[in-house]
Each structure stands twice: as C-alpha cells, then as structure tokens.
Design a protein around this motif. Structure first.
Motif, PDB file in Angstrom:
ATOM      1  N   TYR A  24       0.834  -1.303  -0.061  1.00 46.33           N
ATOM      2  CA  TYR A  24      -0.045   0.079   0.089  1.00 46.33           C
ATOM      3  C   TYR A  24       0.876   1.234   0.050  1.00 46.33           C
ATOM      4  O   TYR A  24       0.408   2.134  -0.605  1.00 46.33           O
ATOM      5  N   LEU A  25       2.103   1.322   0.631  1.00 41.07           N
ATOM      6  CA  LEU A  25       2.744   2.474   0.632  1.00 41.07           C
ATOM      7  C   LEU A  25       3.186   2.530  -0.942  1.00 41.07           C
ATOM      8  O   LEU A  25       3.442   3.649  -1.425  1.00 41.07           O
ATOM      9  N   SER A  26       3.833   1.531  -1.489  1.00 39.82           N
ATOM     10  CA  SER A  26       4.139   1.496  -2.936  1.00 39.82           C
ATOM     11  C   SER A  26       3.001   2.231  -3.824  1.00 39.82           C
ATOM     12  O   SER A  26       3.251   2.949  -4.851  1.00 39.82           O
ATOM     13  N   MET A  27       1.644   1.598  -3.422  1.00 39.70           N
ATOM     14  CA  MET A  27       0.701   2.122  -4.323  1.00 39.70           C
ATOM     15  C   MET A  27       0.294   3.835  -3.941  1.00 39.70           C
ATOM     16  O   MET A  27       0.120   4.521  -4.967  1.00 39.70           O
ATOM     17  N   SER A  28       0.791   4.154  -2.641  1.00 39.99           N
ATOM     18  CA  SER A  28       0.684   5.428  -2.264  1.00 39.99           C
ATOM     19  C   SER A  28       1.604   6.276  -2.987  1.00 39.99           C
ATOM     20  O   SER A  28       1.137   7.433  -3.804  1.00 39.99           O
ATOM     21  N   SER A  29       2.781   5.800  -3.347  1.00 40.61           N
ATOM     22  CA  SER A  29       3.855   6.660  -4.150  1.00 40.61           C
ATOM     23  C   SER A  29       3.489   6.886  -5.538  1.00 40.61           C
ATOM     24  O   SER A  29       3.558   7.679  -6.184  1.00 40.61           O
ATOM     25  N   TYR A  30       3.055   5.502  -5.907  1.00 41.57           N
ATOM     26  CA  TYR A  30       2.589   5.707  -7.470  1.00 41.57           C
ATOM     27  C   TYR A  30       1.398   6.570  -7.658  1.00 41.57           C
ATOM     28  O   TYR A  30       1.571   7.656  -8.515  1.00 41.57           O
ATOM     29  N   LEU A  31       0.413   6.835  -6.812  1.00 45.04           N
ATOM     30  CA  LEU A  31      -0.631   7.511  -7.006  1.00 45.04           C
ATOM     31  C   LEU A  31      -0.181   8.942  -6.644  1.00 45.04           C
ATOM     32  O   LEU A  31      -0.480   9.740  -7.283  1.00 45.04           O
ATOM     33  N   GLU A  32       0.624   9.327  -5.862  1.00 47.36           N
ATOM     34  CA  GLU A  32       1.273  10.394  -5.552  1.00 47.36           C
ATOM     35  C   GLU A  32       1.947  11.040  -6.901  1.00 47.36           C
ATOM     36  O   GLU A  32       1.805  12.223  -7.384  1.00 47.36           O
ATOM     37  N   SER A  33       2.674  10.311  -7.621  1.00 44.13           N
ATOM     38  CA  SER A  33       3.293  10.575  -8.945  1.00 44.13           C
ATOM     39  C   SER A  33       2.571  10.862  -9.964  1.00 44.13           C
ATOM     40  O   SER A  33       2.953  11.585 -10.908  1.00 44.13           O
ATOM     41  N   LYS A  34       1.199  10.642  -9.848  1.00 44.08           N
ATOM     42  CA  LYS A  34       0.200  10.813 -10.798  1.00 44.08           C
ATOM     43  C   LYS A  34      -0.668  11.928 -10.595  1.00 44.08           C
ATOM     44  O   LYS A  34      -1.778  12.176 -10.969  1.00 44.08           O
ATOM     45  N   GLY A  35      -0.012  12.663  -9.383  1.00 41.11           N
ATOM     46  CA  GLY A  35      -0.906  13.911  -8.941  1.00 41.11           C
ATOM     47  C   GLY A  35      -2.143  13.547  -7.940  1.00 41.11           C
ATOM     48  O   GLY A  35      -2.811  14.335  -8.008  1.00 41.11           O
ATOM     49  N   LEU A  36      -2.399  12.360  -7.658  1.00 38.96           N
ATOM     50  CA  LEU A  36      -3.410  11.949  -7.054  1.00 38.96           C
ATOM     51  C   LEU A  36      -3.389  12.096  -5.409  1.00 38.96           C
ATOM     52  O   LEU A  36      -3.138  10.940  -4.942  1.00 38.96           O
ATOM     53  N   ALA A  37      -3.345  13.298  -4.998  1.00 38.64           N
ATOM     54  CA  ALA A  37      -2.769  13.240  -3.274  1.00 38.64           C
ATOM     55  C   ALA A  37      -3.864  12.699  -2.558  1.00 38.64           C
ATOM     56  O   ALA A  37      -3.507  12.049  -1.426  1.00 38.64           O
ATOM     57  N   GLY A  38      -5.000  12.678  -2.857  1.00 37.27           N
ATOM     58  CA  GLY A  38      -6.224  12.083  -2.021  1.00 37.27           C
ATOM     59  C   GLY A  38      -5.937  10.521  -1.862  1.00 37.27           C
ATOM     60  O   GLY A  38      -5.851   9.897  -0.827  1.00 37.27           O
ATOM     61  N   GLY A  39      -5.803   9.892  -3.225  1.00 38.45           N
ATOM     62  CA  GLY A  39      -5.653   8.484  -3.256  1.00 38.45           C
ATOM     63  C   GLY A  39      -4.219   8.227  -2.475  1.00 38.45           C
ATOM     64  O   GLY A  39      -4.102   7.080  -1.870  1.00 38.45           O
ATOM     65  N   ALA A  40      -3.183   8.761  -2.764  1.00 41.36           N
ATOM     66  CA  ALA A  40      -1.784   8.408  -2.038  1.00 41.36           C
ATOM     67  C   ALA A  40      -2.144   8.799  -0.487  1.00 41.36           C
ATOM     68  O   ALA A  40      -1.459   7.805   0.243  1.00 41.36           O
ATOM     69  N   HIS A  41      -3.065   9.528  -0.041  1.00 40.63           N
ATOM     70  CA  HIS A  41      -3.073   9.642   1.459  1.00 40.63           C
ATOM     71  C   HIS A  41      -3.891   8.410   1.811  1.00 40.63           C
ATOM     72  O   HIS A  41      -3.569   7.960   2.945  1.00 40.63           O
ATOM     73  N   TYR A  42      -4.919   8.188   1.235  1.00 39.24           N
ATOM     74  CA  TYR A  42      -5.681   6.930   1.373  1.00 39.24           C
ATOM     75  C   TYR A  42      -4.767   5.557   1.563  1.00 39.24           C
ATOM     76  O   TYR A  42      -5.177   4.925   2.583  1.00 39.24           O
ATOM     77  N   MET A  43      -3.952   5.275   0.674  1.00 39.67           N
ATOM     78  CA  MET A  43      -2.998   4.236   0.707  1.00 39.67           C
ATOM     79  C   MET A  43      -2.081   4.202   1.962  1.00 39.67           C
ATOM     80  O   MET A  43      -1.733   3.353   2.318  1.00 39.67           O
ATOM     81  N   LYS A  44      -1.765   5.543   2.174  1.00 36.80           N
ATOM     82  CA  LYS A  44      -0.716   5.815   3.315  1.00 36.80           C
ATOM     83  C   LYS A  44      -1.515   5.419   4.515  1.00 36.80           C
ATOM     84  O   LYS A  44      -0.990   4.663   5.450  1.00 36.80           O
TER      85      LYS A  44
END
Ligand code: FEO
Length: 170
Positions: A24-44
């Motif tokens: 999930y941390l890896s997914m967070s990082s991927y989503l952050e790199s796509k500009g999806l801060a909400g999804g990145a937070h959710y996965m964190k």
C-alpha cells in the motif's frame, strides 16, 4: 501456549501484514506520482492500518508464550496501468488476505486453540471491512471515469489516519 505449527503460521501472517503495508505504501507513491494526493493519502492510511494488524499478531504470539520471528519482506510492485488498476489490485490482495485469515482460523479450530480462535475473530470481521472498502473504491472509480477522477481523489483524501489499537483491546 501456542503449538509450534500455530506459532509458525501466525509469524507468517505478521510477514503478510507487513508486506501489505509495503504494497500500500508503494501504491501511495505511485498515486502521488500521478498527482492524486487523496488516493496517496488513502493508501498511506491503509499501510498504517496494516502495520497495526502486524503488531497485533506480533504481540499475541509473544503473549501466548511463542516468539515473533521476523523474516524478509518481499518487494512490492511499483507500477500499475492506472489508478483503477491500483485499487483493483488492492481488492484482489484483500481477498487473498481473507483466505489467509480463514486458513489460520481453520488451523486454530483443528487444534482446538480457543484463545487463538477468539483472537482471530477480530481479523475475520476486519477482512469484511477491508474487502468492502477496496471494492467500494473500485466501483466509485469505474462510475466516475476519467472526468470524475478528481472528485473521487478528493474524497479519498478525507480518510482519517488509523489510531493504533491498545494492547489487548479492540
Ligand atoms: Fe491486514 Fe488489509 O488486511
């Protein structure tokens, strides 16, 4: 006292929960790199929840006269085809974890280990929520399509960070 078999199986689950946190941390990082801060937070937040799960089992093993032994955590994937693919993977992963928890429960039943059965009941219920959350986001993303992605992302950003479970508590 845990049987050696039960102890080994619970230790393996600690590793799975830590792997889930990594995933999930890896997914967070991927989503952050796509500009999806909400999804990145959710996965964190999800990663944090997984570490709480790992600690809960870690403490239980030690409390029951066993010894939590840590093993290497496998590296998770770092790339997905789309944000939807990320959440579909999360949903599949949670279904797999449910099978693992059910396997642990089967073993506890087979061994007539009542204390472990009671302990695992929390995880059985938790998996119902875990699967429902992941599949809920999958559905939302499918409905939203590319145009609605921004709105779903905003909503995912509202997820509260989990609070660690007190030792022995719910
Ligand atoms: Fe620890 Fe997401 O199950």
């Amino acid at each position: 006292m845990l049987s050696e078999k039960m102890e080994a199986a619970l230790n393996k689950q600690v590793n799975w929960e830590m792997y889930s946190a990594y995933l999930y941390l890896s997914m967070s990082s991927y989503l952050e790199s796509k500009g999806l801060a909400g999804g990145a937070h959710y996965m964190k937040a999800q990663a944090q929840e997984e570490m709480i799960h790992a600690m809960k089992i870690f403490d239980f093993v030690n409390e029951r006269g066993g010894r939590a032994v840590l093993e290497a955590i496998e590296a998770p994937p770092s790339d997905w085809d789309s944000p939807l693919a990320v959440f579909e993977h999360a949903y599949e992963h949670e279904q797999h974890v449910t099978k693992l928890i059910n396997g642990l429960m089967d073993l506890a039943l087979e061994e007539r280990d009542h204390a472990t059965q009671i302990f695992l009941q929390w995880f059985v219920s938790e998996q119902v929520e875990e699967e429902a959350s992941a599949s809920g986001v999958v559905e939302q993303l499918k409905l939203a399509g590319d145009k609605g992605l921004f709105l779903v992302d905003k909503e995912l950003g509202q997820r509260p960070m989990p609070i660690p479970i007190p030792k022995g508590g719910e």
